[in-house]
Write an enzyme that holds these catalytic residues in place. Structure first.
Site, PDB file in Angstrom:
ATOM      1  N   CYS A   1      -9.568  10.609   9.230  1.00 54.54           N
ATOM      2  CA  CYS A   1      -8.278  10.188   8.676  1.00 54.54           C
ATOM      3  C   CYS A   1      -7.108  10.775   9.442  1.00 54.54           C
ATOM      4  O   CYS A   1      -7.103  11.941   9.818  1.00 54.54           O
ATOM      5  CB  CYS A   1      -8.195  10.606   7.216  1.00 54.54           C
ATOM      6  SG  CYS A   1      -6.681  10.064   6.410  1.00 54.54           S
TER       7      CYS A   1
ATOM      8  N   SER B   1      -7.337   4.227  -5.000  1.00 51.89           N
ATOM      9  CA  SER B   1      -8.463   4.698  -4.202  1.00 51.89           C
ATOM     10  C   SER B   1      -8.550   6.218  -4.231  1.00 51.89           C
ATOM     11  O   SER B   1      -7.551   6.912  -4.063  1.00 51.89           O
ATOM     12  CB  SER B   1      -8.276   4.210  -2.762  1.00 51.89           C
ATOM     13  OG  SER B   1      -9.326   4.663  -1.946  1.00 51.89           O
TER      14      SER B   1
ATOM     15  N   CYS C   1      -2.043  15.471   3.010  1.00 52.34           N
ATOM     16  CA  CYS C   1      -3.223  15.397   2.149  1.00 52.34           C
ATOM     17  C   CYS C   1      -4.103  16.623   2.386  1.00 52.34           C
ATOM     18  O   CYS C   1      -4.211  17.100   3.513  1.00 52.34           O
ATOM     19  CB  CYS C   1      -4.017  14.128   2.471  1.00 52.34           C
ATOM     20  SG  CYS C   1      -5.425  13.847   1.379  1.00 52.34           S
TER      21      CYS C   1
ATOM     22  N   SER D   1     -13.945   6.118  -2.130  1.00 51.49           N
ATOM     23  CA  SER D   1     -14.256   6.232  -0.710  1.00 51.49           C
ATOM     24  C   SER D   1     -15.587   6.953  -0.571  1.00 51.49           C
ATOM     25  O   SER D   1     -15.667   8.161  -0.712  1.00 51.49           O
ATOM     26  CB  SER D   1     -13.150   7.024   0.001  1.00 51.49           C
ATOM     27  OG  SER D   1     -11.921   6.365  -0.197  1.00 51.49           O
ATOM     28  N   LEU D   2     -16.622   6.179  -0.311  1.00 58.00           N
ATOM     29  CA  LEU D   2     -17.966   6.762  -0.239  1.00 58.00           C
ATOM     30  C   LEU D   2     -18.295   7.112   1.213  1.00 58.00           C
ATOM     31  O   LEU D   2     -18.582   8.263   1.530  1.00 58.00           O
ATOM     32  CB  LEU D   2     -18.977   5.766  -0.824  1.00 58.00           C
ATOM     33  CG  LEU D   2     -20.393   6.279  -1.010  1.00 58.00           C
ATOM     34  CD1 LEU D   2     -20.456   7.464  -1.964  1.00 58.00           C
ATOM     35  CD2 LEU D   2     -21.311   5.148  -1.522  1.00 58.00           C
TER      36      LEU D   2
ATOM     37  N   CYS E   1       0.862  -1.174   0.000  1.00 54.48           N
ATOM     38  CA  CYS E   1       0.000   0.000   0.000  1.00 54.48           C
ATOM     39  C   CYS E   1       0.901   1.228   0.000  1.00 54.48           C
ATOM     40  O   CYS E   1       1.693   1.414   0.920  1.00 54.48           O
ATOM     41  CB  CYS E   1      -0.882  -0.033   1.245  1.00 54.48           C
ATOM     42  SG  CYS E   1      -1.887   1.435   1.457  1.00 54.48           S
TER      43      CYS E   1
ATOM     44  N   GLY F   1      -2.349  10.564   1.092  1.00 56.63           N
ATOM     45  CA  GLY F   1      -2.518  11.416  -0.086  1.00 56.63           C
ATOM     46  C   GLY F   1      -3.693  11.013  -0.950  1.00 56.63           C
ATOM     47  O   GLY F   1      -4.277   9.949  -0.782  1.00 56.63           O
ATOM     48  N   GLU F   2      -4.046  11.915  -1.868  1.00 53.42           N
ATOM     49  CA  GLU F   2      -5.139  11.664  -2.803  1.00 53.42           C
ATOM     50  C   GLU F   2      -4.515  11.481  -4.188  1.00 53.42           C
ATOM     51  O   GLU F   2      -4.049  12.452  -4.804  1.00 53.42           O
ATOM     52  CB  GLU F   2      -6.123  12.851  -2.764  1.00 53.42           C
ATOM     53  CG  GLU F   2      -7.135  12.903  -3.879  1.00 53.42           C
ATOM     54  CD  GLU F   2      -7.906  11.596  -4.093  1.00 53.42           C
ATOM     55  OE1 GLU F   2      -8.390  11.003  -3.115  1.00 53.42           O
ATOM     56  OE2 GLU F   2      -8.007  11.175  -5.261  1.00 53.42           O
TER      57      GLU F   2
END
Ligand code: SAH
Length: 344
Positions: free
Chosen positions: A122, A193, A115, A216-217, A108, A161-162
């Site tokens: 988070c 993700s 972020c 990510s809902l 991962c 991070g995104e």
């Protein structure tokens, strides 16, 4: 950004390296040799023993090879999960986690230092410091292999991070690990993700890669989702699920929807109803994540087993994510957070 004056050679794709080398008057096979060395984690040109000393010196004068430092390494006593905190050349640090499954070893990786998305639950909220370069994302995989001696077969972009907020570098990273001359990890062995950046999802759909997209809902209604994820104010659930629908139509790949269960927040029967309706629309499946408790957060995990049963009753395709490495803060961002706090 780290301010090296030399070029970051590990961020270059094989074709680009060939072009660069051609401009230096070097034959194609030299680029192949060097790419292979870099993909096996070489940390200096001096290690590239099939190049002449002169050529090694010449390349070393033009290019820079990123080398992360192992700041921390933690191994789970219960399941062998390993977590690394990597020091980058400019003093920043990011995490990655190695998880060993029956089907292979999965890493991962982080895509940014910090972020900007600010999700309430988070550990990495609090602002992006900078984007990671392709080489720095790749290093997390290469150095995990080097440090553990284990071959990595799968990659999940679910670390700090995104990824869609660092689109070009992430795309380049995906192409680098996918190279047959490099790690040769197939797109179907890669998951990415996102918190739901709609333009990024559309852009990714255009690339038509065979990777698995996770969204990510975490809540099916805007009232709850906005309270957990600021991004929902920019692109709400309807806009997000429209983009997911488009993604599925374009790529033919089903999206996995992550849902971290939080007691009293997103675990009601009414929310199970709404979530079931959304899954019909997007033809996706739900991956329930038991919430990892973050220091100082009032949010508590919900009952994943009960909610999974409620979703199943409503015809939803649902899995519950197995927890690995709970004893080593394996939830992303937690090790970096703790280390930053200690060093302050
Ligand atoms: N920015 C991307 C990827 C990084 S987070 C994204 O938002 O998807 C990877 C996953 O872990 C996301 O689904 C995120 O919502 C989830 N996550 C973050 N903190 C968590 C926590 N404390 N417990 C459970 N899941 C968490």
């Amino acid at each position: 950004m780290p301010n090296e004056t030399k070029k970051d050679i590990k961020s270059l794709l094989p074709a680009e390296l060939e072009e660069e080398f051609a401009a230096l008057g070097l034959p194609k096979f030299r680029a192949k040799q060097v790419f292979k060395w870099l993909s096996s984690g070489a940390s200096s040109f001096d290690e590239m023993t099939d190049l002449s000393k002169d050529l090694r010196a010449k390349l070393g004068g033009i290019y820079h090879i990123t080398v992360p430092a192992v700041l921390r390494r933690q191994t789970s006593a219960s399941d062998g999960t390993e977590k690394f905190l990597w020091g980058l050349s400019d003093g920043n640090a990011v995490e990655s986690v190695l998880m060993c499954y029956d089907y292979g070893n999965s890493v991962c990786v982080s895509s940014q230092v910090g972020c900007n998305m600010g999700c309430a639950f988070c550990a990495s909220r609090g602002g992006k410091i900078r984007d990671l370069r392709p080489s720095e994302i790749l290093d997390q995989v290469l150095w995990t292999e080097k440090e553990t001696g284990k071959k990595v077969s799968n990659i999940v972009m679910m670390g700090i991070g995104e990824p869609l907020d660092n689109f070009e570098n992430v795309e380049r990273f995906l192409r680098l690990v996918n190279c047959p001359e490099g790690l040769n990890i197939g797109m179907r062995h890669i998951s990415l993700s996102t918190c739901g950046l709609v333009p990024g999802i559309d852009r990714l759909a255009e690339l038509d890669l065979q990777l698995t997209l996770s969204v990510s809902l975490h809540a099916p209604d805007d009232e709850t989702r906005t309270s957990l994820m600021p991004v929902d104010r920019r692109w709400n659930v309807a806009e997000l699920t429209d983009a997911c629908r488009r993604y599925f139509e374009k790529t033919g790949r089903r999206i996995s929807f992550e849902y971290a269960l939080i007691r009293g927040v997103n675990d009601s029967d009414a929310q199970a109803d709404e979530l079931a309706a959304l899954m019909k629309k997007v033809r996706g499946h739900v991956n329930l994540i038991p919430l990892n408790e973050v220091d100082g957060s009032p949010l508590k995990p919900g009952d994943a087993k009960r909610f999974a049963a409620a979703l199943k009753e409503r015809g939803v395709n649902v899995t519950v994510r197995r927890r690995l490495g709970a004893d080593i803060d394996a939830a992303c961002g937690q090790l970096r957070k703790r280390t930053m706090k200690e060093s302050r």
